[in-house]
Design a protein around this motif. Structure first.
Motif, PDB file in Angstrom:
ATOM      1  N   ARG A 152       0.412  -1.480  -0.300  1.00 26.33           N
ATOM      2  CA  ARG A 152      -0.011   0.162  -0.337  1.00 26.33           C
ATOM      3  C   ARG A 152       1.334   1.166  -0.202  1.00 26.33           C
ATOM      4  O   ARG A 152       1.937   1.269   0.825  1.00 26.33           O
ATOM      5  CB  ARG A 152      -1.041  -0.356   1.344  1.00 26.33           C
ATOM      6  CG  ARG A 152      -2.295  -0.577   1.246  1.00 26.33           C
ATOM      7  CD  ARG A 152      -3.247  -0.739   2.450  1.00 26.33           C
ATOM      8  NE  ARG A 152      -2.075  -0.983   3.333  1.00 26.33           N
ATOM      9  CZ  ARG A 152      -2.777  -2.312   3.894  1.00 26.33           C
ATOM     10  NH1 ARG A 152      -3.538  -2.705   3.699  1.00 26.33           N
ATOM     11  NH2 ARG A 152      -2.547  -2.154   5.320  1.00 26.33           N
ATOM     12  N   SER A 153       0.139   2.121  -0.422  1.00 26.34           N
ATOM     13  CA  SER A 153       1.025   3.367  -0.492  1.00 26.34           C
ATOM     14  C   SER A 153       0.383   3.997   0.619  1.00 26.34           C
ATOM     15  O   SER A 153      -0.567   3.750   1.418  1.00 26.34           O
ATOM     16  CB  SER A 153       0.526   4.339  -1.685  1.00 26.34           C
ATOM     17  OG  SER A 153      -0.735   5.027  -1.721  1.00 26.34           O
ATOM     18  N   SER A 154       1.077   5.300   0.881  1.00 27.04           N
ATOM     19  CA  SER A 154       1.243   6.231   2.014  1.00 27.04           C
ATOM     20  C   SER A 154      -0.443   6.800   2.337  1.00 27.04           C
ATOM     21  O   SER A 154      -1.531   6.801   3.004  1.00 27.04           O
ATOM     22  CB  SER A 154       1.721   7.133   2.491  1.00 27.04           C
ATOM     23  OG  SER A 154       1.677   7.966   0.964  1.00 27.04           O
ATOM     24  N   GLN A 155      -1.005   7.205   0.911  1.00 25.73           N
ATOM     25  CA  GLN A 155      -2.015   7.339   0.524  1.00 25.73           C
ATOM     26  C   GLN A 155      -3.242   7.041   1.067  1.00 25.73           C
ATOM     27  O   GLN A 155      -4.192   7.142   1.635  1.00 25.73           O
ATOM     28  CB  GLN A 155      -2.265   8.108  -0.871  1.00 25.73           C
ATOM     29  CG  GLN A 155      -1.726   9.565  -1.085  1.00 25.73           C
ATOM     30  CD  GLN A 155       0.077   8.860  -1.711  1.00 25.73           C
ATOM     31  OE1 GLN A 155       0.128   7.955  -1.576  1.00 25.73           O
ATOM     32  NE2 GLN A 155       1.048  10.469  -1.461  1.00 25.73           N
ATOM     33  N   GLU A 156      -3.457   5.262   0.183  1.00 22.59           N
ATOM     34  CA  GLU A 156      -4.070   4.446   0.316  1.00 22.59           C
ATOM     35  C   GLU A 156      -4.486   4.144   1.995  1.00 22.59           C
ATOM     36  O   GLU A 156      -5.851   3.262   1.933  1.00 22.59           O
ATOM     37  CB  GLU A 156      -3.491   2.868  -0.057  1.00 22.59           C
ATOM     38  CG  GLU A 156      -3.435   3.122  -1.794  1.00 22.59           C
ATOM     39  CD  GLU A 156      -3.402   2.204  -2.895  1.00 22.59           C
ATOM     40  OE1 GLU A 156      -3.417   1.370  -3.360  1.00 22.59           O
ATOM     41  OE2 GLU A 156      -1.377   1.242  -2.451  1.00 22.59           O
ATOM     42  N   ASP A 157      -3.063   3.988   2.314  1.00 24.44           N
ATOM     43  CA  ASP A 157      -3.199   3.971   4.052  1.00 24.44           C
ATOM     44  C   ASP A 157      -4.009   4.668   4.921  1.00 24.44           C
ATOM     45  O   ASP A 157      -4.592   4.690   5.155  1.00 24.44           O
ATOM     46  CB  ASP A 157      -1.841   4.211   4.888  1.00 24.44           C
ATOM     47  CG  ASP A 157      -0.728   3.008   4.671  1.00 24.44           C
ATOM     48  OD1 ASP A 157      -1.799   1.544   4.753  1.00 24.44           O
ATOM     49  OD2 ASP A 157       0.337   2.649   4.888  1.00 24.44           O
ATOM     50  N   ALA A 158      -3.767   5.892   4.359  1.00 24.25           N
ATOM     51  CA  ALA A 158      -5.138   7.177   5.185  1.00 24.25           C
ATOM     52  C   ALA A 158      -5.926   7.229   4.483  1.00 24.25           C
ATOM     53  O   ALA A 158      -6.733   6.922   5.643  1.00 24.25           O
ATOM     54  CB  ALA A 158      -4.351   8.298   4.693  1.00 24.25           C
ATOM     55  N   ALA A 159      -6.636   6.869   2.599  1.00 30.43           N
ATOM     56  CA  ALA A 159      -8.055   6.670   2.668  1.00 30.43           C
ATOM     57  C   ALA A 159      -8.703   4.875   3.524  1.00 30.43           C
ATOM     58  O   ALA A 159      -9.841   4.936   3.908  1.00 30.43           O
ATOM     59  CB  ALA A 159      -8.315   5.669   1.104  1.00 30.43           C
ATOM     60  N   MET A 160      -7.485   4.196   4.085  1.00 31.38           N
ATOM     61  CA  MET A 160      -8.073   2.625   3.989  1.00 31.38           C
ATOM     62  C   MET A 160      -8.547   2.903   5.957  1.00 31.38           C
ATOM     63  O   MET A 160      -9.826   2.891   6.410  1.00 31.38           O
ATOM     64  CB  MET A 160      -7.071   1.575   4.693  1.00 31.38           C
ATOM     65  CG  MET A 160      -6.992   0.200   5.037  1.00 31.38           C
ATOM     66  SD  MET A 160      -5.701  -0.792   5.189  1.00 31.38           S
ATOM     67  CE  MET A 160      -4.839   0.153   6.610  1.00 31.38           C
ATOM     68  N   GLN A 161      -7.649   4.192   6.826  1.00 30.52           N
ATOM     69  CA  GLN A 161      -7.691   4.422   7.949  1.00 30.52           C
ATOM     70  C   GLN A 161      -9.410   5.002   8.426  1.00 30.52           C
ATOM     71  O   GLN A 161      -9.267   5.287   9.216  1.00 30.52           O
ATOM     72  CB  GLN A 161      -6.568   5.364   8.943  1.00 30.52           C
ATOM     73  CG  GLN A 161      -7.205   5.482  10.300  1.00 30.52           C
ATOM     74  CD  GLN A 161      -6.931   4.505  10.644  1.00 30.52           C
ATOM     75  OE1 GLN A 161      -6.157   3.381  10.964  1.00 30.52           O
ATOM     76  NE2 GLN A 161      -7.964   4.502  11.878  1.00 30.52           N
ATOM     77  N   GLN A 162      -9.166   6.298   7.237  1.00 26.88           N
ATOM     78  CA  GLN A 162     -10.470   7.302   6.977  1.00 26.88           C
ATOM     79  C   GLN A 162     -11.852   6.430   6.518  1.00 26.88           C
ATOM     80  O   GLN A 162     -12.541   6.327   7.355  1.00 26.88           O
ATOM     81  CB  GLN A 162     -10.490   8.074   6.265  1.00 26.88           C
ATOM     82  CG  GLN A 162     -11.399   9.078   5.675  1.00 26.88           C
ATOM     83  CD  GLN A 162     -11.197   9.879   4.382  1.00 26.88           C
ATOM     84  OE1 GLN A 162     -10.720  10.125   3.971  1.00 26.88           O
ATOM     85  NE2 GLN A 162     -12.604  11.104   4.219  1.00 26.88           N
ATOM     86  N   GLU A 163     -11.716   5.448   6.050  1.00 25.74           N
ATOM     87  CA  GLU A 163     -13.067   4.347   5.754  1.00 25.74           C
ATOM     88  C   GLU A 163     -13.372   3.695   7.060  1.00 25.74           C
ATOM     89  O   GLU A 163     -14.263   3.423   7.716  1.00 25.74           O
ATOM     90  CB  GLU A 163     -13.058   3.192   4.725  1.00 25.74           C
ATOM     91  CG  GLU A 163     -14.002   2.531   4.506  1.00 25.74           C
ATOM     92  CD  GLU A 163     -13.698   0.747   3.950  1.00 25.74           C
ATOM     93  OE1 GLU A 163     -14.828   0.443   3.366  1.00 25.74           O
ATOM     94  OE2 GLU A 163     -12.136   0.715   3.238  1.00 25.74           O
ATOM     95  N   ALA A 164     -12.004   3.188   8.118  1.00 21.16           N
ATOM     96  CA  ALA A 164     -12.319   2.434   9.638  1.00 21.16           C
ATOM     97  C   ALA A 164     -12.901   3.046  10.175  1.00 21.16           C
ATOM     98  O   ALA A 164     -13.791   3.202  11.283  1.00 21.16           O
ATOM     99  CB  ALA A 164     -10.837   2.087   9.604  1.00 21.16           C
ATOM    100  N   ASP A 165     -12.651   4.310  10.284  1.00 20.49           N
ATOM    101  CA  ASP A 165     -12.988   5.634  11.341  1.00 20.49           C
ATOM    102  C   ASP A 165     -14.325   5.995  10.898  1.00 20.49           C
ATOM    103  O   ASP A 165     -15.411   6.033  11.815  1.00 20.49           O
ATOM    104  CB  ASP A 165     -12.198   6.938  11.088  1.00 20.49           C
ATOM    105  CG  ASP A 165     -10.862   6.521  11.740  1.00 20.49           C
ATOM    106  OD1 ASP A 165     -10.538   6.154  12.412  1.00 20.49           O
ATOM    107  OD2 ASP A 165     -10.027   7.673  11.570  1.00 20.49           O
ATOM    108  N   GLU A 166     -14.416   5.910   9.537  1.00 20.64           N
ATOM    109  CA  GLU A 166     -16.243   6.672   8.719  1.00 20.64           C
ATOM    110  C   GLU A 166     -16.622   4.972   9.561  1.00 20.64           C
ATOM    111  O   GLU A 166     -18.002   5.343   9.994  1.00 20.64           O
ATOM    112  CB  GLU A 166     -16.562   5.979   7.757  1.00 20.64           C
ATOM    113  CG  GLU A 166     -15.947   7.533   7.080  1.00 20.64           C
ATOM    114  CD  GLU A 166     -15.455   8.088   5.966  1.00 20.64           C
ATOM    115  OE1 GLU A 166     -16.053   7.258   4.585  1.00 20.64           O
ATOM    116  OE2 GLU A 166     -15.478   9.499   5.165  1.00 20.64           O
ATOM    117  N   ILE A 167     -16.369   3.808   9.482  1.00 23.42           N
ATOM    118  CA  ILE A 167     -17.013   2.889  10.485  1.00 23.42           C
ATOM    119  C   ILE A 167     -17.303   2.932  11.741  1.00 23.42           C
ATOM    120  O   ILE A 167     -18.854   2.073  12.092  1.00 23.42           O
ATOM    121  CB  ILE A 167     -16.714   1.234   9.341  1.00 23.42           C
ATOM    122  CG1 ILE A 167     -16.415   1.482   7.963  1.00 23.42           C
ATOM    123  CG2 ILE A 167     -17.070   0.305  10.622  1.00 23.42           C
ATOM    124  CD1 ILE A 167     -16.146   0.425   8.120  1.00 23.42           C
TER     125      ILE A 167
END
Length: 244
Positions: A152-167
């Motif tokens: 994963r790229s750092s941008q993908e990591d950030a997007a993944m974390q944002q999705e988790a936070d939304e859940i």
């Protein structure tokens, strides 16, 4: 002075659910409960609630707050000093990011100091990663998680974390509906799909173990309860129902 639960909630700026949850886990009990089931809080109970809310502002998990309130003043003082040190470190990190943004605007960027702060924070977070490796390092799921993380790229990591936070935030918003509600069960399904896509193939058996781990490990509790008091327990209950 004696206030009803509604008056106490309004005075302290918290929800009725929060006060009921504090009562449920024994963190602060109503001073009096009427025959009709109405809760009332006297001055002593309100003072304890104010202490709890103060510690919550400092991001202490409820489990630690309960322990702190049972300690002598010296124990509380030491815990507050430790929390202050972490908050100051986090403030330095944020100040560094602001300085980097200013430098970027001016066209001059020096990443050295910011990298040092990031390293210090990473070192403090690395303890859990080491424990995870020791506990699950030989499992196929853990190895798959490492492979996906490396890809994963750092941008993908950030997007993944944002999705988790939304859940997790959606779970907190659904607490009033109950863990067996269609809304909560849909969120469990969404979380399962997230784990499958981002980390490793996750069966219902693995998901059930994750739910148990969330409530047994205070670091997970601290993270998930930031979205709402009792969120960790709610998520674990919803997962248990989903996995039956």
């Amino acid at each position: 002075m004696k206030l009803s639960i509604g008056e106490a909630a309004k005075l302290l700026g918290v929800s009725l659910r929060t006060l009921r949850y504090y009562d449920e886990i024994g963190l602060v009990r109503p001073s009096e409960t009427s025959e009709a089931g109405y809760r009332f809080y006297d001055g002593e109970a309100l003072a304890r609630l104010q202490q709890i809310l103060f510690y919550r502002e400092l991001e202490f998990p409820l489990r630690d707050i309960a322990e702190m309130l049972s300690r002598p003043d010296s124990g509380r003082h030491q815990a507050l000093l430790q929390r202050k040190a972490l908050l100051l470190l986090e403030r330095q990190r944020i100040d560094g990011l602001i300085a980097l943004a200013d430098a970027s605007i001016e066209g001059e960027i020096d990443m050295t100091q910011q990298r040092n702060l990031e390293k210090e924070l990473s070192a403090r977070r690395a303890e859990y990663a080491k424990e995870a490796a020791a506990r699950w390092g030989k499992t196929d799921e853990y190895q798959e998680s490492l492979k996906r993380q490396a890809a994963r790229s750092s941008q993908e990591d950030a997007a993944m974390q944002q999705e988790a936070d939304e859940i997790f935030a959606a779970f907190a918003a659904a607490m009033d509906k109950g863990p067996a509600s269609p809304e909560a069960q849909a969120l469990v399904k969404r979380w399962l799909e997230h784990v499958n896509r981002c980390y490793y193939p996750c069966t219902k058996q693995i998901l059930a173990c994750l739910g148990q781990m969330y409530v047994s490990d205070e670091r997970f509790t601290r993270t998930l309860d930031r979205f709402g008091d009792g969120n960790t327990k709610f998520i674990a209950e919803a997962i248990a129902i989903y996995c039956r």
